[in-house]
Design a protein around this motif. Structure first.
Motif, PDB file in Angstrom:
ATOM      1  N   PHE A   9       0.822  -1.208   0.000  1.00  0.00           N
ATOM      2  CA  PHE A   9       0.000   0.000   0.000  1.00  0.00           C
ATOM      3  C   PHE A   9       0.856   1.256   0.000  1.00  0.00           C
ATOM      4  CE2 PHE A   9      -2.793  -3.217   1.782  1.00  0.00           C
ATOM      5  CZ  PHE A   9      -3.986  -2.972   1.128  1.00  0.00           C
ATOM      6  N   HIS A  10       2.027   1.168   0.649  1.00  0.00           N
ATOM      7  CA  HIS A  10       2.920   2.332   0.765  1.00  0.00           C
ATOM      8  C   HIS A  10       4.353   1.830   0.792  1.00  0.00           C
ATOM      9  CE1 HIS A  10       4.874   5.923   2.445  1.00  0.00           C
ATOM     10  NE2 HIS A  10       3.822   6.592   2.030  1.00  0.00           N
ATOM     11  N   GLU A  11       5.239   2.593   0.182  1.00  0.00           N
ATOM     12  CA  GLU A  11       6.631   2.156   0.081  1.00  0.00           C
ATOM     13  C   GLU A  11       7.316   2.037   1.439  1.00  0.00           C
ATOM     14  OE1 GLU A  11       8.352   6.661  -0.886  1.00  0.00           O
ATOM     15  OE2 GLU A  11       8.537   5.053  -2.365  1.00  0.00           O
ATOM     16  N   LEU A  12       6.775   2.703   2.475  1.00  0.00           N
ATOM     17  CA  LEU A  12       7.403   2.644   3.801  1.00  0.00           C
ATOM     18  C   LEU A  12       6.632   1.761   4.786  1.00  0.00           C
ATOM     19  CD1 LEU A  12       8.327   6.431   4.281  1.00  0.00           C
ATOM     20  CD2 LEU A  12       9.781   4.567   3.434  1.00  0.00           C
ATOM     21  N   GLN A  13       5.679   0.973   4.285  1.00  0.00           N
ATOM     22  CA  GLN A  13       4.855   0.208   5.219  1.00  0.00           C
ATOM     23  C   GLN A  13       5.645  -0.885   5.949  1.00  0.00           C
ATOM     24  OE1 GLN A  13       1.926  -1.392   2.392  1.00  0.00           O
ATOM     25  NE2 GLN A  13       2.523  -3.449   2.979  1.00  0.00           N
ATOM     26  N   ASP A  14       6.786  -1.303   5.381  1.00  0.00           N
ATOM     27  CA  ASP A  14       7.585  -2.338   6.046  1.00  0.00           C
ATOM     28  C   ASP A  14       8.196  -1.843   7.351  1.00  0.00           C
ATOM     29  OD1 ASP A  14       7.003  -4.112   4.044  1.00  0.00           O
ATOM     30  OD2 ASP A  14       8.813  -3.661   2.877  1.00  0.00           O
ATOM     31  N   ILE A  15       8.197  -0.529   7.550  1.00  0.00           N
ATOM     32  CA  ILE A  15       8.700   0.018   8.819  1.00  0.00           C
ATOM     33  C   ILE A  15       7.772  -0.379   9.965  1.00  0.00           C
ATOM     34  CG2 ILE A  15       9.138   2.175  10.074  1.00  0.00           C
ATOM     35  CD1 ILE A  15       9.928   3.436   7.431  1.00  0.00           C
ATOM     36  N   LEU A  16       6.480  -0.526   9.654  1.00  0.00           N
ATOM     37  CA  LEU A  16       5.502  -0.912  10.665  1.00  0.00           C
ATOM     38  C   LEU A  16       5.568  -2.404  10.948  1.00  0.00           C
ATOM     39  CD1 LEU A  16       2.338   0.985   9.356  1.00  0.00           C
ATOM     40  CD2 LEU A  16       3.823   1.691  11.221  1.00  0.00           C
ATOM     41  N   SER A  17       5.233  -2.771  12.175  1.00  0.00           N
ATOM     42  CA  SER A  17       5.071  -4.189  12.478  1.00  0.00           C
ATOM     43  C   SER A  17       3.803  -4.678  11.795  1.00  0.00           C
ATOM     44  CB  SER A  17       4.963  -4.402  13.989  1.00  0.00           C
ATOM     45  OG  SER A  17       3.757  -3.825  14.485  1.00  0.00           O
ATOM     46  N   GLN A  18       3.695  -5.979  11.571  1.00  0.00           N
ATOM     47  CA  GLN A  18       2.496  -6.527  10.935  1.00  0.00           C
ATOM     48  C   GLN A  18       1.257  -6.224  11.772  1.00  0.00           C
ATOM     49  OE1 GLN A  18       1.392 -10.904  10.645  1.00  0.00           O
ATOM     50  NE2 GLN A  18       1.965 -10.530   8.511  1.00  0.00           N
ATOM     51  N   LEU A  28       0.222  -2.620  11.106  1.00  0.00           N
ATOM     52  CA  LEU A  28      -0.301  -2.496   9.749  1.00  0.00           C
ATOM     53  C   LEU A  28      -1.714  -3.073   9.664  1.00  0.00           C
ATOM     54  CD1 LEU A  28       0.055  -1.790   6.769  1.00  0.00           C
ATOM     55  CD2 LEU A  28       1.165  -4.024   6.444  1.00  0.00           C
ATOM     56  N   LEU A  29      -1.919  -4.246  10.256  1.00  0.00           N
ATOM     57  CA  LEU A  29      -3.245  -4.879  10.238  1.00  0.00           C
ATOM     58  C   LEU A  29      -4.275  -4.016  10.951  1.00  0.00           C
ATOM     59  CD1 LEU A  29      -2.560  -8.674  10.835  1.00  0.00           C
ATOM     60  CD2 LEU A  29      -3.789  -7.673   8.912  1.00  0.00           C
ATOM     61  N   THR A  30      -3.888  -3.444  12.073  1.00  0.00           N
ATOM     62  CA  THR A  30      -4.807  -2.586  12.823  1.00  0.00           C
ATOM     63  C   THR A  30      -5.249  -1.393  11.986  1.00  0.00           C
ATOM     64  OG1 THR A  30      -3.827  -3.234  14.945  1.00  0.00           O
ATOM     65  CG2 THR A  30      -5.095  -1.186  14.891  1.00  0.00           C
ATOM     66  N   ALA A  31      -4.299  -0.773  11.310  1.00  0.00           N
ATOM     67  CA  ALA A  31      -4.617   0.387  10.475  1.00  0.00           C
ATOM     68  C   ALA A  31      -5.517   0.006   9.306  1.00  0.00           C
ATOM     69  CB  ALA A  31      -3.324   1.025   9.963  1.00  0.00           C
ATOM     70  N   LEU A  32      -5.203  -1.119   8.670  1.00  0.00           N
ATOM     71  CA  LEU A  32      -6.017  -1.575   7.545  1.00  0.00           C
ATOM     72  C   LEU A  32      -7.430  -1.946   7.987  1.00  0.00           C
ATOM     73  CD1 LEU A  32      -3.404  -3.782   5.635  1.00  0.00           C
ATOM     74  CD2 LEU A  32      -4.275  -1.547   4.942  1.00  0.00           C
ATOM     75  N   GLU A  33      -7.544  -2.597   9.128  1.00  0.00           N
ATOM     76  CA  GLU A  33      -8.864  -2.984   9.642  1.00  0.00           C
ATOM     77  C   GLU A  33      -9.702  -1.758   9.976  1.00  0.00           C
ATOM     78  OE1 GLU A  33      -7.980  -5.568  12.879  1.00  0.00           O
ATOM     79  OE2 GLU A  33      -7.696  -7.338  11.596  1.00  0.00           O
TER      80      GLU A  33
END
Length: 338
Positions: free
Chosen positions: A167-176, A179-184
């Motif tokens: 979704f974003h080039e820097l999303q790997d900085i976030l823990s899974q 990331l899941l919480t934000a997407l949900e």
């Protein structure tokens, strides 16, 4: 547009390397109906031999489209050959439309990025055992075109397939987990804005994932609610009041508090062939909460300049929504103190 449509969709996925170009037809609920595969990958080749194969395959596609009468066709954007396939499909559809042998809205490009994730998922293996990756990809492309929100909701599974998409080039900085919480949270917002047609999803497993994002539910309560409705004598709801009955009679412990949290986001649309009875309420197919039905009826009556309550005032306003534009909503809200 995140709202689901009620269209028969044919997806078109061009074969890459040793894959065979695949066409898949799904019904209005995204269930598999039929499939055509081209044996030869001759797109864009013009030798006498390949021209013969190309013409034969185009004729088979024409017969397939005429047989299944899709409302629209979705061509997956897979490499340069997708452009060639689009042209072939568009020419066939235009010819059939011109001869009035089909009534098709057109041919459209559809991204296959999420379909690529689905085709290698455990979920796809369970649903389409023994199918090739392009066959599974083709199904997802059609579902995504017809109902993108529900298609993506299926990627929120135990394997967290949704996180495979960039979704974003820097999303790997976030823990899974983050990331899941934000997407949900994003999905909850969109699903509640659109609403969920409960009668449409209750008997289709691949449509049910979207219910978990309705406010007040979540995965476990959503699953219990589906089973409660399936356990009814008539496995569909005529109104939102029956939603409460299903919960109580089937021992589903979600409580009335949860019902009042989710009721405004669950739409009641009658299944095809079912006629409304005296219990049917047009407001149940809106995002208006049951607590505000009386206010909605009053607004409808005022818009229609009616003094005596009419059971059909809501339907009349829905058919002629311009009547609401005559109300000065700011002054009207002050008058009603809302």
């Amino acid at each position: 547009n995140p709202r689901p449509t009620r269209h028969r969709i044919m997806s078109c996925c061009v074969g890459i390397d040793r894959e065979v170009t695949t066409f898949t037809v799904l019904d209005t609920d995204g269930q598999f109906v039929g499939e055509l595969q081209w044996k030869y990958n001759v797109l864009g080749r013009i030798s006498d031999e390949t021209k013969k194969f190309a013409e034969e395959q185009e004729q088979s596609l024409m017969r397939f489209i005429e047989q299944h009468q899709p409302h629209a066709l979705a061509v997956a954007t897979t490499g340069l050959n997708a452009l060639k396939l689009f042209k072939v499909v568009e020419d066939v559809v235009n010819e059939l439309n011109m001869k009035r042998r089909i009534r098709c809205k057109g041919v459209f490009y559809v991204s296959d990025k999420f379909a690529r994730i689905y085709e290698v998922s455990n979920m796809a293996d369970r649903e389409f055992q023994g199918s090739t990756p392009i066959q599974k990809r083709s199904v997802f492309v059609a579902r995504y075109f017809n109902d993108p929100l529900t298609a993506l909701a299926n990627l929120f599974n135990n394997d967290h397939d949704i996180t495979c998409y960039k979704f974003h080039e820097l999303q790997d900085i976030l823990s899974q987990e983050h990331l899941l919480t934000a997407l949900e949270q994003a999905f909850v917002t969109v699903v509640n804005a659109v609403g969920v047609d409960i009668n449409r999803i209750v008997n289709a497993k691949h449509l049910q994932s979207v219910l978990r994002f309705v406010s007040g539910l979540g995965p476990r309560k959503a699953d219990k609610l589906i089973k409660a409705i399936q356990g009814r004598k008539k496995p569909y709801l005529m109104n939102r009041r029956q939603l409460v009955d299903s919960i109580e009679k089937n021992g589903v412990n979600v409580g009335k508090v949860v019902f009042f949290s989710c009721a405004g986001f669950i739409r009641i649309v009658l299944p095809p062939g079912i006629k409304p009875d005296r219990d049917f309420d047009a407001l149940d197919n809106t995002r208006i909460h049951p607590e505000n039905y009386k206010l909605a009826i009053k607004i409808a009556m005022d818009a229609l300049d009616m003094e005596d309550e009419d059971d059909e005032c809501i339907e009349k306003v829905m058919r002629n929504s311009k009547k609401l534009e005559d109300l000065d909503l700011v002054s009207y809200a002050e008058e009603l103190e809302i």
